[in-house]
Design a protein around this motif. Structure first.
Motif, PDB file in Angstrom:
ATOM      1  N   ALA A  39      -1.332 -29.932 -29.378  1.00  0.00           N
ATOM      2  CA  ALA A  39      -0.805 -29.867 -27.843  1.00  0.00           C
ATOM      3  C   ALA A  39       0.078 -28.934 -27.523  1.00  0.00           C
ATOM      4  O   ALA A  39       0.870 -28.413 -28.614  1.00  0.00           O
ATOM      5  CB  ALA A  39      -0.342 -31.156 -27.569  1.00  0.00           C
ATOM      6  N   PHE A  40       0.592 -28.526 -26.263  1.00  0.00           N
ATOM      7  CA  PHE A  40       1.523 -27.690 -25.975  1.00  0.00           C
ATOM      8  C   PHE A  40       1.935 -27.708 -24.778  1.00  0.00           C
ATOM      9  O   PHE A  40       1.434 -28.238 -23.785  1.00  0.00           O
ATOM     10  CB  PHE A  40       1.062 -26.061 -26.288  1.00  0.00           C
ATOM     11  CG  PHE A  40       0.207 -25.406 -25.117  1.00  0.00           C
ATOM     12  CD1 PHE A  40       0.919 -24.378 -24.316  1.00  0.00           C
ATOM     13  CD2 PHE A  40      -1.341 -25.620 -25.090  1.00  0.00           C
ATOM     14  CE1 PHE A  40       0.309 -24.101 -23.178  1.00  0.00           C
ATOM     15  CE2 PHE A  40      -1.919 -25.202 -24.115  1.00  0.00           C
ATOM     16  CZ  PHE A  40      -1.406 -24.211 -23.154  1.00  0.00           C
ATOM     17  N   GLU A  41       3.067 -27.051 -24.511  1.00  0.00           N
ATOM     18  CA  GLU A  41       3.685 -27.065 -23.055  1.00  0.00           C
ATOM     19  C   GLU A  41       4.349 -25.609 -22.942  1.00  0.00           C
ATOM     20  O   GLU A  41       5.055 -25.064 -23.754  1.00  0.00           O
ATOM     21  CB  GLU A  41       4.797 -28.259 -22.770  1.00  0.00           C
ATOM     22  CG  GLU A  41       4.257 -29.459 -22.575  1.00  0.00           C
ATOM     23  CD  GLU A  41       3.484 -29.489 -21.388  1.00  0.00           C
ATOM     24  OE1 GLU A  41       4.203 -29.180 -20.440  1.00  0.00           O
ATOM     25  OE2 GLU A  41       2.617 -30.339 -21.295  1.00  0.00           O
ATOM     26  N   THR A  42       4.213 -25.087 -21.756  1.00  0.00           N
ATOM     27  CA  THR A  42       4.851 -23.797 -21.251  1.00  0.00           C
ATOM     28  C   THR A  42       6.022 -24.148 -20.294  1.00  0.00           C
ATOM     29  O   THR A  42       5.890 -24.834 -19.282  1.00  0.00           O
ATOM     30  CB  THR A  42       3.888 -23.043 -20.614  1.00  0.00           C
ATOM     31  OG1 THR A  42       2.973 -22.549 -21.239  1.00  0.00           O
ATOM     32  CG2 THR A  42       4.822 -21.750 -20.059  1.00  0.00           C
ATOM     33  N   GLU A  79      16.404 -30.024 -29.406  1.00  0.00           N
ATOM     34  CA  GLU A  79      17.317 -29.300 -30.287  1.00  0.00           C
ATOM     35  C   GLU A  79      16.804 -28.082 -30.764  1.00  0.00           C
ATOM     36  O   GLU A  79      17.288 -26.804 -30.887  1.00  0.00           O
ATOM     37  CB  GLU A  79      17.934 -30.052 -31.393  1.00  0.00           C
ATOM     38  CG  GLU A  79      18.690 -31.186 -30.814  1.00  0.00           C
ATOM     39  CD  GLU A  79      18.213 -32.382 -30.138  1.00  0.00           C
ATOM     40  OE1 GLU A  79      16.828 -32.503 -30.289  1.00  0.00           O
ATOM     41  OE2 GLU A  79      18.943 -33.202 -29.368  1.00  0.00           O
ATOM     42  N   ARG A  80      15.494 -28.103 -31.233  1.00  0.00           N
ATOM     43  CA  ARG A  80      14.634 -26.730 -31.681  1.00  0.00           C
ATOM     44  C   ARG A  80      14.506 -25.821 -30.647  1.00  0.00           C
ATOM     45  O   ARG A  80      14.706 -24.576 -30.977  1.00  0.00           O
ATOM     46  CB  ARG A  80      13.394 -27.198 -32.313  1.00  0.00           C
ATOM     47  CG  ARG A  80      13.252 -28.171 -33.317  1.00  0.00           C
ATOM     48  CD  ARG A  80      12.138 -28.502 -34.001  1.00  0.00           C
ATOM     49  NE  ARG A  80      12.125 -29.569 -34.755  1.00  0.00           N
ATOM     50  CZ  ARG A  80      11.247 -29.970 -35.906  1.00  0.00           C
ATOM     51  NH1 ARG A  80      10.105 -28.992 -36.152  1.00  0.00           N
ATOM     52  NH2 ARG A  80      11.262 -30.823 -36.769  1.00  0.00           N
ATOM     53  N   VAL A  81      14.149 -26.194 -29.698  1.00  0.00           N
ATOM     54  CA  VAL A  81      14.476 -25.413 -28.377  1.00  0.00           C
ATOM     55  C   VAL A  81      15.553 -24.426 -28.230  1.00  0.00           C
ATOM     56  O   VAL A  81      15.725 -23.375 -28.169  1.00  0.00           O
ATOM     57  CB  VAL A  81      13.758 -25.803 -26.911  1.00  0.00           C
ATOM     58  CG1 VAL A  81      14.029 -25.007 -25.770  1.00  0.00           C
ATOM     59  CG2 VAL A  81      12.281 -26.267 -27.114  1.00  0.00           C
ATOM     60  N   CYS A  95       9.096 -20.198 -22.620  1.00  0.00           N
ATOM     61  CA  CYS A  95       9.268 -20.848 -23.747  1.00  0.00           C
ATOM     62  C   CYS A  95       7.920 -21.681 -23.991  1.00  0.00           C
ATOM     63  O   CYS A  95       7.404 -22.159 -23.069  1.00  0.00           O
ATOM     64  CB  CYS A  95      10.659 -21.775 -23.770  1.00  0.00           C
ATOM     65  SG  CYS A  95      10.518 -22.787 -25.267  1.00  0.00           S
ATOM     66  N   LYS A  96       7.363 -21.391 -25.158  1.00  0.00           N
ATOM     67  CA  LYS A  96       5.993 -22.485 -25.271  1.00  0.00           C
ATOM     68  C   LYS A  96       6.463 -22.978 -26.639  1.00  0.00           C
ATOM     69  O   LYS A  96       6.760 -22.680 -27.745  1.00  0.00           O
ATOM     70  CB  LYS A  96       4.927 -21.300 -25.623  1.00  0.00           C
ATOM     71  CG  LYS A  96       3.640 -22.203 -25.919  1.00  0.00           C
ATOM     72  CD  LYS A  96       2.502 -21.315 -25.933  1.00  0.00           C
ATOM     73  CE  LYS A  96       1.229 -21.988 -26.390  1.00  0.00           C
ATOM     74  NZ  LYS A  96      -0.110 -21.036 -26.329  1.00  0.00           N
ATOM     75  N   VAL A  97       6.173 -24.467 -26.557  1.00  0.00           N
ATOM     76  CA  VAL A  97       6.254 -25.490 -27.651  1.00  0.00           C
ATOM     77  C   VAL A  97       4.904 -25.788 -27.982  1.00  0.00           C
ATOM     78  O   VAL A  97       4.277 -26.435 -27.024  1.00  0.00           O
ATOM     79  CB  VAL A  97       7.302 -26.499 -27.332  1.00  0.00           C
ATOM     80  CG1 VAL A  97       8.711 -25.913 -27.154  1.00  0.00           C
ATOM     81  CG2 VAL A  97       6.864 -27.288 -26.053  1.00  0.00           C
ATOM     82  N   THR A 117       2.140 -29.171 -37.259  1.00  0.00           N
ATOM     83  CA  THR A 117       2.847 -27.798 -37.434  1.00  0.00           C
ATOM     84  C   THR A 117       3.488 -27.795 -35.916  1.00  0.00           C
ATOM     85  O   THR A 117       3.031 -28.083 -34.911  1.00  0.00           O
ATOM     86  CB  THR A 117       1.756 -26.654 -37.586  1.00  0.00           C
ATOM     87  OG1 THR A 117       1.106 -26.865 -38.660  1.00  0.00           O
ATOM     88  CG2 THR A 117       2.333 -25.340 -37.062  1.00  0.00           C
ATOM     89  N   VAL A 118       4.835 -27.395 -35.976  1.00  0.00           N
ATOM     90  CA  VAL A 118       5.663 -27.349 -34.618  1.00  0.00           C
ATOM     91  C   VAL A 118       6.171 -25.996 -34.530  1.00  0.00           C
ATOM     92  O   VAL A 118       6.872 -25.618 -35.531  1.00  0.00           O
ATOM     93  CB  VAL A 118       6.860 -28.510 -34.871  1.00  0.00           C
ATOM     94  CG1 VAL A 118       7.607 -28.444 -33.400  1.00  0.00           C
ATOM     95  CG2 VAL A 118       6.278 -29.877 -35.048  1.00  0.00           C
ATOM     96  N   VAL A 119       5.709 -25.343 -33.498  1.00  0.00           N
ATOM     97  CA  VAL A 119       6.190 -23.987 -33.320  1.00  0.00           C
ATOM     98  C   VAL A 119       7.119 -23.908 -31.787  1.00  0.00           C
ATOM     99  O   VAL A 119       6.394 -24.524 -30.871  1.00  0.00           O
ATOM    100  CB  VAL A 119       5.241 -23.139 -33.407  1.00  0.00           C
ATOM    101  CG1 VAL A 119       5.409 -21.701 -32.874  1.00  0.00           C
ATOM    102  CG2 VAL A 119       4.559 -23.041 -34.430  1.00  0.00           C
ATOM    103  N   VAL A 120       8.010 -23.330 -31.918  1.00  0.00           N
ATOM    104  CA  VAL A 120       8.785 -22.862 -30.409  1.00  0.00           C
ATOM    105  C   VAL A 120       8.700 -21.355 -30.561  1.00  0.00           C
ATOM    106  O   VAL A 120       9.175 -20.506 -31.286  1.00  0.00           O
ATOM    107  CB  VAL A 120      10.453 -23.579 -30.631  1.00  0.00           C
ATOM    108  CG1 VAL A 120      10.948 -22.878 -29.384  1.00  0.00           C
ATOM    109  CG2 VAL A 120      10.224 -25.007 -30.671  1.00  0.00           C
ATOM    110  N   TYR A 121       8.167 -20.827 -29.448  1.00  0.00           N
ATOM    111  CA  TYR A 121       8.019 -19.487 -29.148  1.00  0.00           C
ATOM    112  C   TYR A 121       8.794 -19.093 -27.899  1.00  0.00           C
ATOM    113  O   TYR A 121       8.763 -19.898 -26.807  1.00  0.00           O
ATOM    114  CB  TYR A 121       6.534 -19.085 -29.210  1.00  0.00           C
ATOM    115  CG  TYR A 121       6.274 -17.861 -28.467  1.00  0.00           C
ATOM    116  CD1 TYR A 121       6.022 -16.731 -29.431  1.00  0.00           C
ATOM    117  CD2 TYR A 121       6.197 -17.469 -27.257  1.00  0.00           C
ATOM    118  CE1 TYR A 121       5.511 -15.487 -28.780  1.00  0.00           C
ATOM    119  CE2 TYR A 121       5.819 -16.004 -26.444  1.00  0.00           C
ATOM    120  CZ  TYR A 121       5.499 -15.128 -27.478  1.00  0.00           C
ATOM    121  OH  TYR A 121       5.357 -14.045 -26.861  1.00  0.00           O
TER     122      TYR A 121
END
Length: 316
Positions: A39-42, A79-81, A95-97, A117-121
């Motif tokens: 799953a992701f969000e922009t 908080e990660r963002v 920002c993409k999570v 797996t959790v990624v903040v771009y």
């Protein structure tokens, strides 16, 4: 947004750690990579804070719930963002999570145990709001494609997953159709029974005799966060807003057309399948109202008004 060389100087957030971009990797056995099982969000970042954070967070949870790993979305995701933005000294950003089911054995049926797996771009963008400028240089041209939006029974329309194949195929159609003199900015997708659906990465709006219209959620569309804000702004001005089932001819015959997504915000359309469309008064007003909302929420107000809060209205 930014080129590869500037990306290399950035820092991303991967599985709880801040990592230089050129070292940020995930396993080849991650199910997000192998099956699109994620799953992701922009998000758009204005003044150091995500716009409409609550709406994006809630949709991420709903998508993860649809995929069967809602508990995998970390409680400290905001908080990660914030940590990623701070590490890159960014107040204005894309920002993409992403949250995937993580690394599992290479079989289609997922395990019940999930180590996500959790990624903040992030990537830099310009300022938004009244004093900012849109990320696009010109209004959009849109073109209908053959690729159809899958029915919700095949691919849940309200789930924003890593499986973005229909949108990719739609954009590839635009590339193949481009000439030296013309290339469209966005693909117009229809349902399998020919109804107007959405853009490859945007929601579609049009104005018909003073009424703002957009495909309803009865049609397999991803109801965007910016779409909801545009509807709210129109209703706050007393405009007639109608969601329903529309045809391609409805869009082609419209008085005004615009697209919405988190990065474009409200982007006017000046051509639909080669038919000229004017940028009319409702599109211009909604664009201004959107900018003013961002200004109040993230930059301290418009004409002396106070800020509404760092997230752009948690309940909006």
């Amino acid at each position: 947004m930014s080129d590869d060389s500037s990306d290399a100087a950035l820092t991303y957030h991967v599985n709880g750690d801040l990592v230089p971009a050129d070292e940020a990797t995930v396993s080849v056995r991650d199910r997000g990579f192998m099956y699109g099982d994620g799953a992701f969000e922009t998000l758009r970042i204005y003044g150091g804070a995500p716009f409409e954070w609550a709406a994006h967070r809630d949709r991420l949870h709903r998508t993860a719930q649809t995929l069967g790993f809602a508990d995998a979305v970390p409680e400290d995701l905001r908080e990660r963002v914030d940590a990623t933005l701070a590490a890159n000294d960014l107040d204005e950003a894309y920002c993409k999570v992403s949250v995937t089911r993580g690394v599992q054995p290479g079989k289609l049926t997922p395990d019940t145990d999930v180590d996500p797996t959790v990624v903040v771009y992030v990537a830099p963008l310009g300022r938004g709001g009244v004093e900012g400028s849109p990320v696009w240089d010109e209004p959009a041209t849109v073109q209908t494609v053959r690729t159809r939006r899958p029915p919700a029974e095949s691919l849940p329309a309200d789930a924003k997953t890593h499986n973005y194949l229909p949108g990719i195929l739609a954009r590839l159609e635009l590339r193949r159709a481009a000439t030296d003199d013309f290339s469209a900015d966005e693909a117009v997708m229809r349902t399998t029974d020919g109804l107007l659906a959405e853009g490859a990465t945007s929601n579609l709006f049009f104005v018909d005799s003073g009424t703002l219209k957009t495909p309803s959620e009865d049609v397999p569309i991803l109801p965007g966060v910016t779409r909801s804000v545009a509807i709210e702004l129109a209703e706050s001005e007393g405009f007639s807003v109608r969601t329903g089932k529309y045809t391609l001819d409805d869009l082609r015959d419209a008085d005004e057309v615009f697209c919405t997504n988190s990065t474009w915000e409200i982007r006017p359309v000046t051509s639909v399948d080669g038919i000229d469309v004017r940028v009319g008064p409702m599109t211009r007003l909604l664009s201004r109202l959107f900018d003013e909302r961002v200004e109040r929420a993230h930059y301290g107000g418009v004409d002396g008004e106070g800020a509404e809060g760092e997230s752009g209205g948690e309940g909006a």
